[in-house]
Design a protein around this motif. Sequence first.
Motif, PDB file in Angstrom:
ATOM      1  N   GLY A  23      -9.951  -9.867  23.242  1.00  0.00           N
ATOM      2  CA  GLY A  23      -9.819  -9.212  25.015  1.00  0.00           C
ATOM      3  C   GLY A  23     -10.589 -10.387  25.351  1.00  0.00           C
ATOM      4  N   LYS A  24     -10.768 -11.493  26.622  1.00  0.00           N
ATOM      5  CA  LYS A  24     -11.231 -12.263  27.152  1.00  0.00           C
ATOM      6  C   LYS A  24     -12.368 -11.614  28.265  1.00  0.00           C
ATOM      7  N   VAL A  46      -8.324  -8.677  29.621  1.00  0.00           N
ATOM      8  CA  VAL A  46      -9.366  -8.730  30.568  1.00  0.00           C
ATOM      9  C   VAL A  46     -10.869  -7.809  30.588  1.00  0.00           C
ATOM     10  N   VAL A  47     -11.110  -8.308  30.126  1.00  0.00           N
ATOM     11  CA  VAL A  47     -12.394  -7.250  30.011  1.00  0.00           C
ATOM     12  C   VAL A  47     -14.506  -7.730  31.444  1.00  0.00           C
ATOM     13  N   HIS A  67     -18.843  -8.392  18.847  1.00  0.00           N
ATOM     14  CA  HIS A  67     -19.807  -9.173  18.668  1.00  0.00           C
ATOM     15  C   HIS A  67     -19.829  -9.697  20.739  1.00  0.00           C
ATOM     16  N   ALA A  68     -20.780 -10.308  20.235  1.00  0.00           N
ATOM     17  CA  ALA A  68     -21.488 -11.140  21.833  1.00  0.00           C
ATOM     18  C   ALA A  68     -20.128 -12.960  22.374  1.00  0.00           C
ATOM     19  N   SER A  69     -20.655 -12.300  23.286  1.00  0.00           N
ATOM     20  CA  SER A  69     -18.848 -13.562  24.285  1.00  0.00           C
ATOM     21  C   SER A  69     -18.858 -14.149  25.354  1.00  0.00           C
ATOM     22  N   ASP A  70     -19.195 -14.908  25.048  1.00  0.00           N
ATOM     23  CA  ASP A  70     -19.525 -15.966  26.673  1.00  0.00           C
ATOM     24  C   ASP A  70     -18.493 -15.855  27.222  1.00  0.00           C
ATOM     25  N   ALA A  71     -18.561 -15.917  29.034  1.00  0.00           N
ATOM     26  CA  ALA A  71     -17.005 -15.959  30.377  1.00  0.00           C
ATOM     27  C   ALA A  71     -15.617 -16.560  29.418  1.00  0.00           C
ATOM     28  N   ARG A  73     -14.198 -16.261  26.650  1.00  0.00           N
ATOM     29  CA  ARG A  73     -13.679 -16.551  25.396  1.00  0.00           C
ATOM     30  C   ARG A  73     -13.211 -15.187  24.828  1.00  0.00           C
ATOM     31  N   THR A  74     -12.683 -15.672  23.453  1.00  0.00           N
ATOM     32  CA  THR A  74     -11.713 -14.431  22.952  1.00  0.00           C
ATOM     33  C   THR A  74     -13.276 -13.528  22.485  1.00  0.00           C
ATOM     34  N   MET A  75     -12.852 -12.161  22.114  1.00  0.00           N
ATOM     35  CA  MET A  75     -13.622 -11.179  21.535  1.00  0.00           C
ATOM     36  C   MET A  75     -12.623 -10.575  20.970  1.00  0.00           C
ATOM     37  N   LEU A  76     -13.945  -9.392  20.285  1.00  0.00           N
ATOM     38  CA  LEU A  76     -12.692  -8.006  19.707  1.00  0.00           C
ATOM     39  C   LEU A  76     -13.814  -7.018  20.291  1.00  0.00           C
TER      40      LEU A  76
END
Length: 137
Positions: A23-24, A46-47, A67-71, A73-76
Amino acid sequence: MARLKARSLEPQYVGDSVGAYYGKPKEDILAGSIVVVTDLASSYFVVEKATNQSIRKSSGLLYIARHASDAGRTMLLAPVHILPYAGDKKLKDGEAVWLGRNREWTFNQPKQRAIQVGRVLGSGDSVNILLAPQGRY
């Protein structure tokens, strides 16, 4: 004549072998946050952070940020996640975890739009939180 296979159809959502999706986020997200899918972009969801204050942000596909992610950026995104609990509150095995109004999960049941997103596993010194927002309780 060639046959069209289901896996070649669009859109395709990229996932891993344990059921997590990519997700992004539209905003910075902390690990263990409950997120809601609000849009699609290419092969990503998109979340945004989920909250019980809005129907749009409390219903639909809810996942947990692995995990933590910035706006941007790809995340799980995982459908199920277990977190260790390090708070001071005494918890009982099986106690409910609720989607809160301040964009986090909480142990206090909200008066409006109460959405259960998990349960407490264990008691005493080894307490874990099972987050499974799409589960049925």
